[in-house]
Design a protein around this motif. Structure first.
Motif, PDB file in Angstrom:
ATOM      1  N   ARG A  48      52.632  20.481   5.324  1.00 20.07           N
ATOM      2  CA  ARG A  48      53.455  19.588   6.148  1.00 20.07           C
ATOM      3  C   ARG A  48      53.363  19.953   7.624  1.00 20.07           C
ATOM      4  NH1 ARG A  48      57.104  20.409   1.882  1.00 20.07           N
ATOM      5  NH2 ARG A  48      58.353  21.847   3.148  1.00 20.07           N
ATOM      6  N   ALA A  50      52.727  24.286   0.260  1.00 23.34           N
ATOM      7  CA  ALA A  50      53.058  22.875   0.489  1.00 23.34           C
ATOM      8  C   ALA A  50      53.745  22.700   1.841  1.00 23.34           C
ATOM      9  CB  ALA A  50      53.951  22.351  -0.636  1.00 23.34           C
ATOM     10  N   ARG A  51      54.610  23.659   2.196  1.00 16.56           N
ATOM     11  CA  ARG A  51      55.267  23.596   3.507  1.00 16.56           C
ATOM     12  C   ARG A  51      54.249  23.759   4.626  1.00 16.56           C
ATOM     13  NH1 ARG A  51      58.792  26.930   2.377  1.00 16.56           N
ATOM     14  NH2 ARG A  51      57.902  28.833   3.227  1.00 16.56           N
ATOM     15  N   LEU A 102      55.251  14.442  -4.205  1.00 16.85           N
ATOM     16  CA  LEU A 102      54.690  15.596  -3.503  1.00 16.85           C
ATOM     17  C   LEU A 102      55.715  16.705  -3.252  1.00 16.85           C
ATOM     18  CD1 LEU A 102      52.167  14.362  -0.783  1.00 16.85           C
ATOM     19  CD2 LEU A 102      51.714  15.631  -2.889  1.00 16.85           C
ATOM     20  N   GLU A 103      56.994  16.379  -3.265  1.00 23.83           N
ATOM     21  CA  GLU A 103      58.017  17.395  -3.037  1.00 23.83           C
ATOM     22  C   GLU A 103      58.532  18.000  -4.342  1.00 23.83           C
ATOM     23  OE1 GLU A 103      58.869  18.449  -0.007  1.00 23.83           O
ATOM     24  OE2 GLU A 103      57.384  17.051   0.815  1.00 23.83           O
ATOM     25  N   THR A 145      51.637  16.223  -7.326  1.00 20.49           N
ATOM     26  CA  THR A 145      52.855  16.998  -7.157  1.00 20.49           C
ATOM     27  C   THR A 145      52.668  18.089  -6.101  1.00 20.49           C
ATOM     28  OG1 THR A 145      52.227  18.620  -8.837  1.00 20.49           O
ATOM     29  CG2 THR A 145      53.398  16.642  -9.591  1.00 20.49           C
ATOM     30  N   ARG A 146      53.722  18.860  -5.898  1.00 14.85           N
ATOM     31  CA  ARG A 146      53.663  19.968  -4.941  1.00 14.85           C
ATOM     32  C   ARG A 146      52.608  20.991  -5.351  1.00 14.85           C
ATOM     33  NH1 ARG A 146      59.388  22.307  -3.872  1.00 14.85           N
ATOM     34  NH2 ARG A 146      59.170  23.059  -5.995  1.00 14.85           N
ATOM     35  N   GLN A 178      49.342  19.822  -4.181  1.00 12.58           N
ATOM     36  CA  GLN A 178      49.256  20.014  -2.734  1.00 12.58           C
ATOM     37  C   GLN A 178      48.867  21.450  -2.405  1.00 12.58           C
ATOM     38  OE1 GLN A 178      48.669  18.331  -0.177  1.00 12.58           O
ATOM     39  NE2 GLN A 178      50.618  17.640   0.697  1.00 12.58           N
ATOM     40  N   ASP A 181      57.685  19.838  -8.250  1.00  9.32           N
ATOM     41  CA  ASP A 181      56.645  20.642  -8.884  1.00  9.32           C
ATOM     42  C   ASP A 181      56.230  20.059 -10.231  1.00  9.32           C
ATOM     43  OD1 ASP A 181      58.570  21.519 -10.768  1.00  9.32           O
ATOM     44  OD2 ASP A 181      59.113  23.230  -9.526  1.00  9.32           O
ATOM     45  N   GLU A 201      55.381  26.599  -3.063  1.00 11.19           N
ATOM     46  CA  GLU A 201      56.254  25.921  -2.106  1.00 11.19           C
ATOM     47  C   GLU A 201      55.845  26.236  -0.666  1.00 11.19           C
ATOM     48  OE1 GLU A 201      61.043  25.504  -1.064  1.00 11.19           O
ATOM     49  OE2 GLU A 201      60.341  26.776  -2.706  1.00 11.19           O
TER      50      GLU A 201
END
Length: 390
Positions: free
Chosen positions: A289, A285-286, A230-231, A194-195, A198, A233, A282
């Motif tokens: 990316r 995780a961003r 992955l996006e 999940t996020r 990540q 939670d 969040e």
């Protein structure tokens, strides 16, 4: 009334991944005709938690009284009938630990895959690191079969010591998943990261100083592995399991401070959230990316550069290497070292910085010894990587 928002979000994420897989496989699916149920016939229901059938054998909520389950179809925890794809259809495997993340993923995949003509199976790994682990793996496998997944395997593995307990367990797990995927000719293996996972991975990479590729975290797709969640939670997966009465198992190792990832999860991230405000997970995780986009671009540049500066004997032209930006040059050096036999998991930034000195800080220094018995030597204006003894 539609499904719980967490259930809907997970199904949507899984549906997108499965749609890509079905398109790759050229899979087509024609739903079976709906047949009226003869008067007095009791619908067959296989429920994971026994919540969908009452004591009198009545269909659970959400059932369609005009639908008969066909063949070995099962009723999904949503209450909707689920008819499996035809034998011989492409197979997708789900890696399931029994925790909320992987059980939510398996449940959503069992719901969505038949619509796209995909069969669903599962693999649960018994690492043998806890008392009763074999029994728990068998229980998880039985839960998965009750969802209609087939084939389902509980695979015992032997965990070594190389790289520490977490890395050794991961290596053993992926080796078993690779073997199962090849044995069943699976189209892909779905993982329940999940996020939150990540974000933890990015923090671990930052602490180790491993460079942008490590900060890029886990990819949504790599080879046969896909990570649909992955996006989303971790809270969403637990809510989805609760909403569907899906039993889950909380691995005590996930709370054991002896493991680095556990300390990041229960000590580091809460402190960051407390002092920096919400949204840290969040944001991390961003960041992953963004770093992944940059790392992918640099990797492509390095691949093209390596092709241009490699000599006929397979060595690297040091003059041309020196002209490259450091980020690209070190990627070229890494590619060459891996090709010569360096294990990827043992080749770190400090190794590449030392090899880089053979290009940018040449003072006549001798050969460098890298992991895997690989030797890097500067000779006549070229850099040569070879395994010792070759």
């Amino acid at each position: 009334m539609g499904p719980h928002p967490a259930v809907a979000a997970i199904r949507l994420a899984v549906r997108r991944t499965l749609a890509d897989l079905a398109a790759e496989a050229g899979s087509t699916f024609t739903p079976p005709a709906r047949t009226a149920r003869p008067s007095g016939e009791v619908l067959r229901v296989d429920s994971l938690a026994g919540a969908l059938v009452g004591a009198a054998g009545q269909a659970g909520p959400g059932a369609d009284p005009g639908t008969t389950l066909i063949g070995n179809a099962h009723r999904h925890p949503s209450g909707l009938p689920r008819t499996p794809a035809a034998p011989g259809s492409p197979l997708v495997l789900v890696a399931v630990s029994g925790g909320a993340d992987s059980m939510a993923l398996a449940t959503a995949t069992a719901f969505e895959a038949p619509k796209l003509g995909l069969r669903v199976g599962a693999v649960t790994i018994d690492h043998g690191l806890q008392v009763g682990s074999a029994e728990r793996a068998a229980q998880v496998a039985e839960r998965l079969r009750s969802l209609g997944l087939d084939p389902v395997e509980a695979i015992p593995v032997r965990v070594g010591r190389d790289g520490g307990p977490e890395a050794a367990a991961r290596d053993a797990r992926y080796a078993a998943l690779d073997s199962a995927a090849e044995r069943h000719q699976a189209l892909a293996v779905l993982l329940g990261h999940t996020r939150d996972d990540q974000a933890e991975t990015v923090l671990l990479g930052l602490a180790r100083g491993s460079g942008s590729r490590s900060l890029a975290g886990m990819p949504a797709q790599k080879g046969r592995y896909r990570r649909p969640l992955l996006e989303l939670d971790r809270a969403a997966t637990r809510q989805a399991c609760t909403a569907q009465a899906i039993p889950v198992w909380d691995d005590p190792h996930n709370c054991d401070p002896a493991y680095t990832r556990s300390r990041v999860r229960h000590e580091v991230l809460p402190v960051l959230e407390k002092h920096l405000g919400g949204g840290v997970v969040e944001a991390l995780a961003r960041t992953a990316r963004l770093f992944r986009d940059d790392a992918d671009a640099l990797d492509q540049w390095a691949a093209l550069a390596e092709r241009d500066l490699r000599t006929g004997e397979g060595a690297l032209d040091t003059a041309k290497l020196a002209e490259l930006p450091p980020a690209v040059r070190r990627r070229v050096l890494r590619r060459a070292a891996l090709r010569a036999g360096c294990p990827a998991g043992d080749l770190f930034a400090r190794h590449l910085e030392t090899v880089d000195q053979l290009v940018t800080g040449w003072r006549g220094q001798g050969p460098l010894h890298l992991p895997g018995g690989v030797e890097a030597t500067r000779r006549c204006g070229t850099l040569v990587f070879r395994r010792q003894g070759d």
